[in-house]
Scaffold this motif. Structure first.
Motif, short mmCIF file in Angstrom:
data_model
loop_
_atom_site.label_atom_id
_atom_site.label_comp_id
_atom_site.label_asym_id
_atom_site.label_seq_id
_atom_site.Cartn_x
_atom_site.Cartn_y
_atom_site.Cartn_z
N GLY A 84 0.86 -1.18 0.00
CA GLY A 84 0.00 0.00 0.00
C GLY A 84 0.89 1.23 0.00
O GLY A 84 2.11 1.12 0.15
N ILE A 85 0.27 2.37 -0.16
CA ILE A 85 1.06 3.61 -0.18
C ILE A 85 0.20 4.75 0.39
O ILE A 85 -1.03 4.66 0.39
N GLY A 86 0.86 5.78 0.90
CA GLY A 86 0.13 6.94 1.45
C GLY A 86 -0.72 6.52 2.63
O GLY A 86 -0.29 5.80 3.54
N GLY A 87 -2.00 6.93 2.57
CA GLY A 87 -2.91 6.63 3.67
C GLY A 87 -3.13 5.15 3.90
O GLY A 87 -3.58 4.74 4.97
N SER A 88 -2.82 4.32 2.91
CA SER A 88 -3.00 2.88 3.09
C SER A 88 -1.82 2.25 3.82
O SER A 88 -1.86 1.05 4.12
N ALA A 89 -0.78 3.02 4.09
CA ALA A 89 0.40 2.44 4.74
C ALA A 89 0.83 3.21 5.99
O ALA A 89 1.27 2.60 6.98
N ILE A 146 -3.48 -3.40 0.42
CA ILE A 146 -4.47 -2.40 0.84
C ILE A 146 -4.55 -1.27 -0.18
O ILE A 146 -3.58 -0.56 -0.42
N THR A 147 -5.70 -1.13 -0.80
CA THR A 147 -5.95 0.05 -1.63
C THR A 147 -7.45 0.30 -1.72
O THR A 147 -8.20 -0.61 -2.08
N LYS A 148 -7.84 1.49 -1.34
CA LYS A 148 -9.27 1.82 -1.36
C LYS A 148 -9.78 1.89 -2.80
O LYS A 148 -10.78 1.30 -3.14
N SER A 149 -9.03 2.60 -3.65
CA SER A 149 -9.48 2.75 -5.04
C SER A 149 -9.36 1.43 -5.80
O SER A 149 -10.11 1.18 -6.73
N GLY A 150 -8.40 0.63 -5.42
CA GLY A 150 -8.22 -0.67 -6.08
C GLY A 150 -7.36 -0.60 -7.33
O GLY A 150 -7.12 -1.63 -7.97
N ASP A 151 -6.90 0.60 -7.70
CA ASP A 151 -6.06 0.64 -8.90
C ASP A 151 -4.86 1.59 -8.76
O ASP A 151 -4.31 2.06 -9.76
N THR A 152 -4.46 1.88 -7.53
CA THR A 152 -3.27 2.72 -7.35
C THR A 152 -2.06 2.00 -7.97
O THR A 152 -1.78 0.85 -7.63
N ALA A 153 -1.40 2.71 -8.89
CA ALA A 153 -0.34 2.06 -9.68
C ALA A 153 0.73 1.44 -8.78
O ALA A 153 1.15 0.29 -8.98
N GLY A 208 -11.49 8.40 3.76
CA GLY A 208 -10.36 8.57 2.85
C GLY A 208 -9.13 7.88 3.42
O GLY A 208 -9.05 7.64 4.64
N GLY A 209 -8.16 7.58 2.56
CA GLY A 209 -6.97 6.84 2.98
C GLY A 209 -6.32 7.39 4.24
O GLY A 209 -6.05 6.66 5.20
N ARG A 210 -6.09 8.71 4.27
CA ARG A 210 -5.33 9.27 5.39
C ARG A 210 -6.14 9.31 6.69
O ARG A 210 -5.59 9.58 7.75
N PHE A 211 -7.44 9.03 6.59
CA PHE A 211 -8.27 8.96 7.81
C PHE A 211 -8.67 7.51 8.11
O PHE A 211 -9.60 7.28 8.88
N VAL A 289 2.24 14.50 8.80
CA VAL A 289 2.64 15.30 7.63
C VAL A 289 1.69 15.02 6.47
O VAL A 289 1.18 15.93 5.81
N GLN A 290 1.42 13.72 6.23
CA GLN A 290 0.52 13.38 5.12
C GLN A 290 -0.90 13.86 5.38
O GLN A 290 -1.57 14.40 4.50
N LEU A 291 -1.33 13.66 6.63
CA LEU A 291 -2.70 14.07 6.99
C LEU A 291 -2.89 15.57 6.76
O LEU A 291 -3.87 16.01 6.18
N ALA A 293 -0.84 17.70 4.96
CA ALA A 293 -0.53 18.17 3.60
C ALA A 293 -1.65 17.86 2.62
O ALA A 293 -2.12 18.73 1.88
N GLU A 294 -2.10 16.59 2.63
CA GLU A 294 -3.12 16.21 1.63
C GLU A 294 -4.49 16.78 1.98
O GLU A 294 -5.32 17.00 1.11
N SER A 295 -4.72 17.03 3.27
CA SER A 295 -6.04 17.53 3.66
C SER A 295 -6.15 19.04 3.49
O SER A 295 -7.20 19.55 3.08
#
Ligand code: PA5
Length: 462
Positions: A84-89, A146-153, A208-211, A289-291, A293-295
């Protein structure tokens, strides 16, 4: 409960040019903050508001399912790899790093009470992925994709590599080594999981991922390594109750949201430094930081580009790095200290030297040295008229980590409302995401690929 101290952001401590008149500002924003808190709590159960994360601490069903699965696979696996990446990790990384033994993956199985080692890829670095896969016995490894969208590259590339190797090594049985966490109905990973017959968990709608750290995204890995989920959720619930208080004088998330917001918009402190004094909390800083920055880094309704810039630091390490900049560089930062009252270990510094320069350390604990370093940094920031706030954790356990992360989530939600932006989307990330599809040759993105090539002067497709 965790404590929050904002005195060093006040003009009485650091002067009117850099400090806020907090008594006055709390008065000025009293009704707005109260309305924001009421509004969040009113909207949290409605569909399409992106606020379902406020209910995750109460989801006994998810807690039950992840615990049931964890007990079903108990002793079957020596390793877990989270893809996973970002909010999924990052939430998983932050909590496991805080609550497991600092060298968990180096402990023997007995020392880990039979629980597996845990690795988070969180990137697509070929060296680290290859090395990890070569190192582990994949038969004894559970993959949680883990991926919410299911297609994160990034995530799906990790998954495709791992799935292929697993299938080659394990034959048809490989499916038992994969568990997917994704959207309930939509997305390619959902489709694949159904075709392949993987065990699946759900990233709920409107989270959302980061939450998502307290959904199955985090809870499943936590249960698999023996982290007490009930302790975490009881911290979240107690904090949620405290943060339902609409009076800013009683609501620490409301206070910090307002302070961060005003420091940025009124005092030019547009950099928010998150600086825990504990190695166990260093990934909490990454997650924050991610929470933030992305929010919050968004275009508001007046088409202004807004949002503070979060920066992570680690005490005491960064006293010998970033702190020079924080004290004498541009006065554009607010420092958020996280301090721990009681560490799990107490380490005495032996009285073995009499030199004046180091003799004073003997007989003291390294614990008191670390906290004295936090206090001395705080004091020096006051000398340089730089604002700071301090969050104090009585100790690092599930209860207080649940409180801390949930408090930050509510803080960011309130800050989002103050900035007048949608804290739950990420259009700036989606753009680059579409460009990845174009550059990697996904059908339907050919025109976009051409324009990128022109834009950045690329001469060949990857
Ligand atoms: O916070 C977010 O929404 C993002 O950081 C996502 O978590 C990240 O982009 C990964 O997305 P997904 O879970 O769809 O793979």
């Amino acid at each position: 409960m965790i404590k929050f101290d904002y005195r060093n952001a006040d003009l009485s401590v650091i002067g009117a040019e850099n400090g806020l008149d907090l008594a006055q500002e709390f008065e000025n924003y009293k009704s707005q903050i109260s309305e924001i808190i009421l509004d969040l709590n009113k909207r949290k159960d409605k569909r399409g508001q992106g606020l379902q994360w406020m209910n995750l601490g109460y989801s006994e069903e998810t807690a039950w399912y992840v615990k049931e699965y964890a007990s079903l696979v108990e002793n079957r696996f020596d390793n877990i790899i989270v893809l996973g990446i970002g909010g999924s990790a990052l939430g998983g990384l932050a909590v496991t790093n805080a609550l497991l033994h600092p060298y968990w993956n180096l402990l023997s199985k007995e020392q880990r009470n039979g629980y597996p080692r845990i690795f988070f890829l969180d990137n697509i670095d070929p060296d680290s992925i290859s090395s990890l896969l070569n190192m582990l016995d994949l038969k004894k490894t559970l993959i949680n994709v883990i991926t919410k969208s299911g297609d994160t590259a990034e995530t799906m590339a990790q998954y495709m590599i791992v799935k292929d190797i697993l299938e080659k090594e394990l034959g048809d049985d490989y499916r038992k080594n994969i568990v997917a966490t994704t959207d309930k109905n939509s997305g390619i990973l959902r489709q694949i999981s159904e075709q392949e017959g993987y065990k699946t968990f759900v990233v709920p709608d409107d989270v959302g991922g980061r939450f998502s750290v307290f959904s199955a995204v985090g809870l499943l890995p936590f249960a698999l390594v023996g982290i007490d989920i009930d302790e975490l959720t009881s911290g979240i619930k107690d904090m949620d109750l405290a943060l339902k208080n609409t009076d800013i004088h009683q609501n620490i998330a409301g206070q910090n949201a307002l302070i961060q917001y005003l420091m940025d918009t009124k005092k030019g402190k547009n950099i928010s430094v998150m600086m825990p004094y504990s190695n166990k909390l260093q990934y909490v800083a990454d997650w924050y930081v991610q929470l933030m920055a992305e929010s919050l880094g968004k275009v508001n309704s007046q088409l202004e580009n807004v949002g503070p810039t979060p920066l992570k630091a680690l005490g005491a390490t960064d006293q010998h790095s970033l702190m020079q900049l924080c004290n004498e560089g541009p006065n554009d930062k607010i420092i958020n200290f996280i301090r721990v009252e009681e560490f799990e270990n107490k380490l005495e510094i032996p009285e073995i030297f009499q030199y004046t320069g180091i003799g004073y350390l003997g007989g003291k604990s390294i614990n008191s040295l670390l906290n004295a370093e936090a206090d001395s940094t705080k004091a020096s920031l006051i000398d340089y008229k730089r604002p700071s706030v301090t969050i104090t954790l009585p100790k690092i356990d599930g209860y207080h980590i649940g409180q801390l992360l949930y408090m930050f989530e509510i803080q960011i939600a309130i800050e989002g409302a103050l900035y007048g932006i949608d804290a739950y989307n990420q259009p700036g990330v989606e753009q680059a995401r579409n460009y990845i599809y174009a550059l990697m040759g996904r059908a339907g993105y050919e025109e976009s690929a051409k324009s990128i090539h022109e834009k950045i002067g690329l001469t060949s497709v990857v």
